[in-house]
Design a protein around this motif. Structure first.
Motif, PDB file in Angstrom:
ATOM      1  N   PRO A 144       0.793  -1.228   0.000  1.00  0.00           N
ATOM      2  CA  PRO A 144       0.000   0.000   0.000  1.00  0.00           C
ATOM      3  C   PRO A 144       0.835   1.293   0.000  1.00  0.00           C
ATOM      4  N   GLY A 180      11.862   6.291   3.536  1.00  0.00           N
ATOM      5  CA  GLY A 180      11.477   4.879   3.410  1.00  0.00           C
ATOM      6  C   GLY A 180      10.487   4.716   2.286  1.00  0.00           C
ATOM      7  N   GLY A 183       8.182   7.935   2.337  1.00  0.00           N
ATOM      8  CA  GLY A 183       8.925   9.194   2.233  1.00  0.00           C
ATOM      9  C   GLY A 183       9.589   9.358   0.877  1.00  0.00           C
ATOM     10  N   THR A 200      16.435  13.910   4.886  1.00  0.00           N
ATOM     11  CA  THR A 200      17.317  13.196   5.799  1.00  0.00           C
ATOM     12  C   THR A 200      16.816  11.784   6.003  1.00  0.00           C
ATOM     13  N   ILE A 202      18.306   8.044   8.511  1.00  0.00           N
ATOM     14  CA  ILE A 202      19.444   7.492   9.246  1.00  0.00           C
ATOM     15  C   ILE A 202      20.247   6.539   8.354  1.00  0.00           C
ATOM     16  N   CYS A 235       8.046  11.785   7.868  1.00  0.00           N
ATOM     17  CA  CYS A 235       7.690  10.490   7.271  1.00  0.00           C
ATOM     18  C   CYS A 235       8.511   9.364   7.898  1.00  0.00           C
TER      19      CYS A 235
HETATM   20  P1  NAD Z   1       9.776   2.754   6.359  1.00  0.00           P
HETATM   21  O1  NAD Z   1      10.265   1.933   7.502  1.00  0.00           O
HETATM   22  O2  NAD Z   1       9.879   2.230   4.978  1.00  0.00           O
HETATM   23  O3  NAD Z   1      10.533   4.185   6.364  1.00  0.00           O
HETATM   24  C1  NAD Z   1      10.863   4.892   7.491  1.00  0.00           C
HETATM   25  C2  NAD Z   1      12.185   5.586   7.187  1.00  0.00           C
HETATM   26  O4  NAD Z   1      12.482   6.485   8.263  1.00  0.00           O
HETATM   27  C3  NAD Z   1      13.358   4.607   7.084  1.00  0.00           C
HETATM   28  O5  NAD Z   1      14.067   4.860   5.889  1.00  0.00           O
HETATM   29  C4  NAD Z   1      14.192   4.926   8.318  1.00  0.00           C
HETATM   30  O6  NAD Z   1      15.578   4.733   8.113  1.00  0.00           O
HETATM   31  C5  NAD Z   1      13.865   6.401   8.537  1.00  0.00           C
HETATM   32  N1  NAD Z   1      14.137   6.855   9.887  1.00  0.00           N
HETATM   33  C6  NAD Z   1      13.965   6.209  11.068  1.00  0.00           C
HETATM   34  N2  NAD Z   1      14.341   7.000  12.090  1.00  0.00           N
HETATM   35  C7  NAD Z   1      14.730   8.165  11.551  1.00  0.00           C
HETATM   36  C8  NAD Z   1      15.225   9.386  12.098  1.00  0.00           C
HETATM   37  N3  NAD Z   1      15.406   9.544  13.401  1.00  0.00           N
HETATM   38  N4  NAD Z   1      15.527  10.390  11.250  1.00  0.00           N
HETATM   39  C9  NAD Z   1      15.383  10.239   9.909  1.00  0.00           C
HETATM   40  N5  NAD Z   1      14.935   9.104   9.342  1.00  0.00           N
HETATM   41  C10 NAD Z   1      14.611   8.094  10.153  1.00  0.00           C
HETATM   42  O7  NAD Z   1       8.275   3.150   6.730  1.00  0.00           O
HETATM   43  P2  NAD Z   1       7.153   3.697   5.749  1.00  0.00           P
HETATM   44  O8  NAD Z   1       6.298   2.578   5.329  1.00  0.00           O
HETATM   45  O9  NAD Z   1       7.771   4.589   4.737  1.00  0.00           O
HETATM   46  O10 NAD Z   1       6.289   4.582   6.767  1.00  0.00           O
HETATM   47  C11 NAD Z   1       6.726   5.859   7.186  1.00  0.00           C
HETATM   48  C12 NAD Z   1       5.755   6.415   8.212  1.00  0.00           C
HETATM   49  O11 NAD Z   1       4.450   6.489   7.637  1.00  0.00           O
HETATM   50  C13 NAD Z   1       5.592   5.541   9.468  1.00  0.00           C
HETATM   51  O12 NAD Z   1       5.361   6.374  10.567  1.00  0.00           O
HETATM   52  C14 NAD Z   1       4.352   4.730   9.154  1.00  0.00           C
HETATM   53  O13 NAD Z   1       3.696   4.318  10.339  1.00  0.00           O
HETATM   54  C15 NAD Z   1       3.527   5.744   8.405  1.00  0.00           C
HETATM   55  N6  NAD Z   1       2.523   5.134   7.510  1.00  0.00           N
HETATM   56  C16 NAD Z   1       2.916   4.295   6.517  1.00  0.00           C
HETATM   57  C17 NAD Z   1       1.955   3.746   5.680  1.00  0.00           C
HETATM   58  C18 NAD Z   1       2.336   2.827   4.539  1.00  0.00           C
HETATM   59  O14 NAD Z   1       1.499   2.570   3.669  1.00  0.00           O
HETATM   60  N7  NAD Z   1       3.567   2.342   4.489  1.00  0.00           N
HETATM   61  C19 NAD Z   1       0.595   4.035   5.861  1.00  0.00           C
HETATM   62  C20 NAD Z   1       0.227   4.927   6.886  1.00  0.00           C
HETATM   63  C21 NAD Z   1       1.206   5.465   7.709  1.00  0.00           C
END
Ligand code: NAD
Length: 354
Positions: A144, A180, A183, A200, A202, A235
């Motif tokens: 998703p 991620g 983002g 940015t 990590i 994000c």
């Molecule tokens: P992901 O794990 O793919 O990406 C998260 C990214 O954040 C990673 O690249 C990680 O290295 C980075 N990160 C972690 N700590 C960090 C910090 N201190 N500073 C900078 N970067 C940092 O997750 P995602 O699927 O991309 O989801 C991102 C956010 O969106 C989460 O909070 C998730 O709950 C929310 N979300 C995601 C979805 C989805 O469809 N994937 C849906 C609703 C909400």
């Protein structure tokens, strides 16, 4: 462990505990509310410190799903499940098959999808023992995240139009925290729209990719929240908007994918007092669940993505009402979701009162 007297118990319809000694499965499924439809929500696998922590998580997350789906206009209720265990070392196909059997006992009143610690292949294992699984590749919508990124992009655009008095994002500067699945996808849309990116993560590799592919400017993780930008898009993590970070913000708009961005409810008011427009997280990040809600024999991705783009209008309505009522945006989001559920519970009353 207490359930009914837990601070996070909000008249949840069902809370079920499952144990399968053969596979080591320990899971809790919480169905918060099915007024609008079956409860859809992800399955989180996490090494909880204790069972109380797992219960708290599943109670809060399932309630959050009720509000998220209601606000997105979906005919779905709110539910969530947690599997207690280490997602790196405790997973097996048999464990997810056992989890599928647990889901199956609920006869479709709960539909499971992926979440932190679980992946599409895990859910495909569960699918062998129950049909009540969403967001898988075979016969489903798959990952998703691209839909979530598209929804966040449309929410960012709505926030910019509302606060910055622009028609497009061209030339605006957006700081993105976390590159991620969501983002990075958001950055691609922003870049196509002509926005300048400050990013940015990590993980250096994601940052390097954004710099090379999208011409982004990189900063360190501790610098991102205080960048002087038009829009900040968190994000990565929750609770990034708190007493320490808010005084240093130099942005007019916050609109990003991360769940639970406000450390506490009161921080919505603090942002409003600083005249920073906040797009409520669960309104703007609903793209994934909107996509999944379209699954079925007639699934059409482009129809689903068009509906995801309506997040633009959903958040605009929230901004307008928040301004009229002089209240924080996340309070208005909760209010709209609550009103929709209440109207569905009391159709006669609503018709009479107009
Ligand atoms: P992901 O794990 O793919 O990406 C998260 C990214 O954040 C990673 O690249 C990680 O290295 C980075 N990160 C972690 N700590 C960090 C910090 N201190 N500073 C900078 N970067 C940092 O997750 P995602 O699927 O991309 O989801 C991102 C956010 O969106 C989460 O909070 C998730 O709950 C929310 N979300 C995601 C979805 C989805 O469809 N994937 C849906 C609703 C909400």
């Amino acid at each position: 462990m207490t359930v009914f007297s837990s601070n996070d118990f909000d008249d949840h319809e069902t809370v079920l505990f499952f144990r399968d000694p053969e596979t080591g499965l320990k899971a809790i499924i919480a169905i918060h509310d099915t007024t609008l439809g079956p409860a859809l929500g992800g399955t989180r696998m996490w090494n909880y410190a204790n069972e109380d922590e797992a219960l708290t998580d599943v109670l809060r997350l399932s309630r959050g799903m009720t509000y998220k789906s209601a606000l997105a206009g979906l005919n779905l209720g709110g539910g969530k499940s947690v599997i207690i265990g280490n997602s790196r070392t405790d997973k097996s196909e048999a464990l997810f098959e056992a989890f599928g059997r647990a889901v199956d006992r609920l006869n479709g009143s709960y539909i499971a999808a992926e979440d932190v610690g679980t992946s599409v292949p895990d859910l495909e294992s569960a699918r062998r023992t129950t049909p009540h699984i969403a967001g898988i590749s075979e016969g489903g919508a798959g990952d998703p995240s691209p839909a979530t990124a598209w929804g966040v992009y449309n929410g960012v655009l709505a926030a910019a139009r509302y606060r910055l008095n622009v028609e497009t994002l061209s030339g605006l500067t957006v700081a993105v925290q976390g590159l991620g699945n969501v983002g990075y996808g958001l950055c691609q849309h922003l870049s196509e729209a002509g926005a300048k990116l400050i990013v940015t993560d990590i993980y250096d590799k994601s940052v390097e990719k954004a710099v090379q592919e999208l011409g982004a400017t990189a900063v360190t993780p501790d610098q991102i929240l205080s960048q002087d930008v038009d829009i900040l898009a968190p994000c990565a993590l929750g609770a990034v908007l708190n007493d320490i970070t808010i005084p240093d913000l130099k942005t007019n708009v916050i609109a990003g994918a991360a769940n639970n961005q406000l450390a506490e409810e009161r921080h919505g008011q603090v942002l409003m007092d600083r005249n920073i427009l906040y797009a409520p997280d669960y309104a703007i990040n609903a793209g994934g669940i909107i996509l999944i809600s379209h699954e079925g024999p007639n699934f059409n991705r482009s129809t689903a993505m068009n509906e995801v783009a309506h997040i633009h209008d959903t958040v605009t309505k929230i901004f307008q009402r928040a301004s009229m009522e002089n209240r924080p945006t996340q309070e208005i989001a909760d209010q709209i979701a609550f009103e929709r559920i209440t109207a569905a519970k009391n159709p006669d009353k609503i018709t009479k009162t107009g």
